[in-house]
Design a protein around this motif. Structure first.
Motif, mmCIF file in Angstrom:
data_model
loop_
_atom_site.group_PDB
_atom_site.id
_atom_site.type_symbol
_atom_site.label_atom_id
_atom_site.label_comp_id
_atom_site.label_asym_id
_atom_site.label_seq_id
_atom_site.Cartn_x
_atom_site.Cartn_y
_atom_site.Cartn_z
ATOM 1 N N ASP A 150 0.949 -1.199 -0.154
ATOM 2 C CA ASP A 150 0.018 0.145 0.054
ATOM 3 C C ASP A 150 0.892 1.367 -0.001
ATOM 4 O OD1 ASP A 150 -2.885 1.075 0.498
ATOM 5 O OD2 ASP A 150 -1.620 2.328 2.046
ATOM 6 N N LYS A 151 1.869 1.330 0.970
ATOM 7 C CA LYS A 151 2.890 2.388 0.732
ATOM 8 C C LYS A 151 3.553 2.660 -0.448
ATOM 9 C CE LYS A 151 6.712 4.381 3.259
ATOM 10 N NZ LYS A 151 7.623 4.991 1.989
ATOM 11 N N LEU A 152 4.029 1.429 -0.833
ATOM 12 C CA LEU A 152 4.651 1.411 -2.446
ATOM 13 C C LEU A 152 3.639 2.174 -3.375
ATOM 14 C CD1 LEU A 152 6.958 0.792 -4.216
ATOM 15 C CD2 LEU A 152 5.874 -1.646 -4.572
ATOM 16 N N VAL A 153 2.514 1.602 -3.544
ATOM 17 C CA VAL A 153 1.466 2.255 -4.530
ATOM 18 C C VAL A 153 1.289 3.877 -4.081
ATOM 19 C CG1 VAL A 153 -1.020 2.327 -5.218
ATOM 20 C CG2 VAL A 153 0.283 0.122 -4.984
ATOM 21 N N ARG A 154 1.181 4.091 -2.987
ATOM 22 C CA ARG A 154 1.178 5.496 -2.863
ATOM 23 C C ARG A 154 2.263 6.352 -3.230
ATOM 24 N NH1 ARG A 154 1.014 6.221 2.496
ATOM 25 N NH2 ARG A 154 0.733 4.200 3.312
ATOM 26 N N ASP A 155 3.363 5.811 -2.812
ATOM 27 C CA ASP A 155 4.768 6.380 -3.289
ATOM 28 C C ASP A 155 4.733 6.627 -4.726
ATOM 29 O OD1 ASP A 155 5.536 6.756 -0.605
ATOM 30 O OD2 ASP A 155 6.775 4.915 -0.680
ATOM 31 N N ILE A 156 4.321 5.596 -5.627
ATOM 32 C CA ILE A 156 4.615 5.586 -7.095
ATOM 33 C C ILE A 156 3.508 6.793 -7.558
ATOM 34 C CG2 ILE A 156 4.083 4.394 -8.894
ATOM 35 C CD1 ILE A 156 4.803 1.970 -7.546
ATOM 36 N N ARG A 157 2.229 6.729 -7.159
ATOM 37 C CA ARG A 157 1.232 7.465 -7.611
ATOM 38 C C ARG A 157 1.527 8.906 -6.911
ATOM 39 N NH1 ARG A 157 -3.947 3.673 -7.043
ATOM 40 N NH2 ARG A 157 -3.307 2.005 -8.908
ATOM 41 N N SER A 158 2.326 9.313 -6.039
ATOM 42 C CA SER A 158 2.678 10.546 -5.548
ATOM 43 C C SER A 158 3.787 11.238 -6.224
ATOM 44 C CB SER A 158 2.792 10.658 -4.090
ATOM 45 O OG SER A 158 4.012 9.937 -3.817
ATOM 46 N N LYS A 159 4.128 10.587 -7.358
ATOM 47 C CA LYS A 159 5.474 10.851 -8.306
ATOM 48 C C LYS A 159 5.331 12.390 -8.510
ATOM 49 C CE LYS A 159 8.333 8.371 -11.365
ATOM 50 N NZ LYS A 159 8.562 7.386 -12.228
ATOM 51 N N TYR A 160 4.304 12.704 -8.927
ATOM 52 C CA TYR A 160 4.146 14.026 -9.334
ATOM 53 C C TYR A 160 3.140 15.021 -8.301
ATOM 54 C CZ TYR A 160 6.140 11.875 -13.362
ATOM 55 O OH TYR A 160 6.926 10.907 -14.129
ATOM 56 N N ASN A 161 3.490 14.496 -7.101
ATOM 57 C CA ASN A 161 2.561 15.490 -6.065
ATOM 58 C C ASN A 161 1.057 15.142 -5.974
ATOM 59 O OD1 ASN A 161 2.753 17.070 -3.997
ATOM 60 N ND2 ASN A 161 2.096 18.768 -5.251
ATOM 61 N N THR A 162 0.681 13.867 -6.507
ATOM 62 C CA THR A 162 -0.681 13.335 -6.244
ATOM 63 C C THR A 162 -0.921 12.663 -4.934
ATOM 64 O OG1 THR A 162 -1.362 13.263 -8.656
ATOM 65 C CG2 THR A 162 -2.419 12.153 -7.050
ATOM 66 N N GLN A 163 -1.648 12.915 -4.263
ATOM 67 C CA GLN A 163 -2.023 12.110 -2.905
ATOM 68 C C GLN A 163 -2.943 11.420 -2.955
ATOM 69 O OE1 GLN A 163 -2.560 14.984 0.411
ATOM 70 N NE2 GLN A 163 -3.454 13.446 1.842
ATOM 71 N N LEU A 164 -2.990 10.033 -2.511
ATOM 72 C CA LEU A 164 -3.878 9.164 -2.593
ATOM 73 C C LEU A 164 -4.741 9.138 -1.374
ATOM 74 C CD1 LEU A 164 -2.480 5.946 -4.009
ATOM 75 C CD2 LEU A 164 -3.829 7.734 -5.201
ATOM 76 N N ILE A 165 -5.933 9.086 -1.401
ATOM 77 C CA ILE A 165 -6.947 9.290 -0.055
ATOM 78 C C ILE A 165 -8.182 8.187 -0.379
ATOM 79 C CG2 ILE A 165 -6.537 11.812 0.310
ATOM 80 C CD1 ILE A 165 -9.089 12.298 -1.448
ATOM 81 N N SER A 166 -8.582 7.714 0.851
ATOM 82 C CA SER A 166 -9.613 6.781 0.900
ATOM 83 C C SER A 166 -10.960 7.511 0.761
ATOM 84 C CB SER A 166 -9.671 6.062 2.342
ATOM 85 O OG SER A 166 -10.108 7.011 3.121
ATOM 86 N N THR A 167 -12.041 6.812 0.042
ATOM 87 C CA THR A 167 -13.451 7.390 0.067
ATOM 88 C C THR A 167 -13.841 8.238 1.284
ATOM 89 O OG1 THR A 167 -13.797 5.497 -1.552
ATOM 90 C CG2 THR A 167 -15.552 6.932 -0.839
ATOM 91 N N LYS A 168 -13.460 7.752 2.447
ATOM 92 C CA LYS A 168 -14.161 8.408 3.619
ATOM 93 C C LYS A 168 -13.571 9.693 3.881
ATOM 94 C CE LYS A 168 -15.506 4.094 6.137
ATOM 95 N NZ LYS A 168 -15.331 3.120 7.133
#
Length: 293
Positions: A150-168
């Motif tokens: 989960d941390k790896l996915v968040r790190d990859i997708r934040s490559k260009y300053n995008t933050q992953l958030i949950s639906t809640k």
């Protein structure tokens, strides 16, 4: 156990990420043979979905679409790993935004944006879109059970300053961004099957009356967000083109579920044109009432 799985699998993902594309797709061809002919991963689900959606197609036509889909699925899986090492320059060559000026126009409205996606072509490489906008990027996702991946996915997708958030977290995060004086763009994969409740909206998707996810529309109306659709087409192996299609600048002007229906219709048009690029392994029609002609 989670850490052990991560330690064993991460080096493989890293090795895949540094492969030249020509070699990457040779590996993908090998995985396709394994996945389709030997393991048969979710073949019954894929075949059933295709048969349901395309009742007038012959068995031969269904199988051809199925094979093309599995080849695309394998490509996309390896492209996800490739995201770890790919440069911004290379990614922009392979995931081209056709109308970046629409981002600028939407930004000029001085309203935060909700960007709806379908499970079509590639959504992983769309993270590069953040380089075209000054708005803060959020991506709504479902957390992985393995905390390390989960941390790896968040790190990859934040490559260009995008933050992953949950639906809640979505409403509170967007509101906080607004309170800090920052406009945002929030990405939603919106064609999945929602949890079945008495209040669920039954719409029509690919001719089937089925429960439809309405969270994106409800959020846009609640927070007065501009709502748009990211249309992604696969040009050829390893190359995609994306287009921002604005659905509504003032979503409150639309009837309930109207924007959800417009979005689903956009996804449908792409599926009918090239069905092999849709994510058929999902149990998208696990709840349905009837087929509509």
């Amino acid at each position: 156990m989670q850490l052990l799985a991560y330690i064993l699998i991460y080096p493989i993902l890293w090795l895949v990420s540094i492969l030249p594309f020509r070699l990457l797709y040779l590996v993908s061809d090998g995985i396709f043979i394994l996945l389709y002919y030997i393991i048969g991963y979710r073949k019954k689900i894929v075949y059933s979905n295709l048969q349901l959606v395309f009742p007038n197609k012959s068995e031969k036509e269904i199988i051809l679409i199925q094979k093309k889909f599995y080849k695309h699925l394998c490509d996309m899986f390896l492209e996800m790993a490739k995201t770890m090492a790919i440069s911004e320059t290379e990614l922009k060559k392979r995931f081209v935004l056709l109308n970046p000026e629409e981002f600028q126009r939407l930004e000029s409205l001085n309203k935060s944006i909700l960007l709806m996606y379908g499970h079509y072509a590639s959504w992983e490489w769309s993270l590069v879109l953040q380089t075209y906008t000054k708005f803060k990027g959020f991506g709504v996702y479902k957390k992985l059970a393995n905390i390390h991946f989960d941390k790896l996915v968040r790190d990859i997708r934040s490559k260009y300053n995008t933050q992953l958030i949950s639906t809640k977290e979505t409403i509170s995060v967007i509101n906080q961004s607004e309170a800090e004086g920052n406009k945002s763009i929030t990405a939603f994969l919106s064609d999945q099957s929602p949890r079945l409740t008495k209040e669920v909206y039954w719409g029509t998707f690919m001719g089937i009356e089925t429960p439809c996810f309405t969270g994106a529309e409800r959020l846009a109306k609640k927070l007065d967000l501009t709502i748009a659709y990211l249309k992604v087409n696969k040009v050829k192996r390893g190359y995609y083109e994306a287009e921002i299609i604005t659905l509504a600048e003032n979503p409150k002007d639309y009837k309930d579920f109207e924007l959800t229906d417009i979005f689903l219709h956009e996804v449908e048009k792409q599926i009918y044109k090239a069905p092999e690029y849709y994510f058929w392994t999902h149990k998208r029609w696990k709840h349905k009432k009837r087929a509509k002609s």
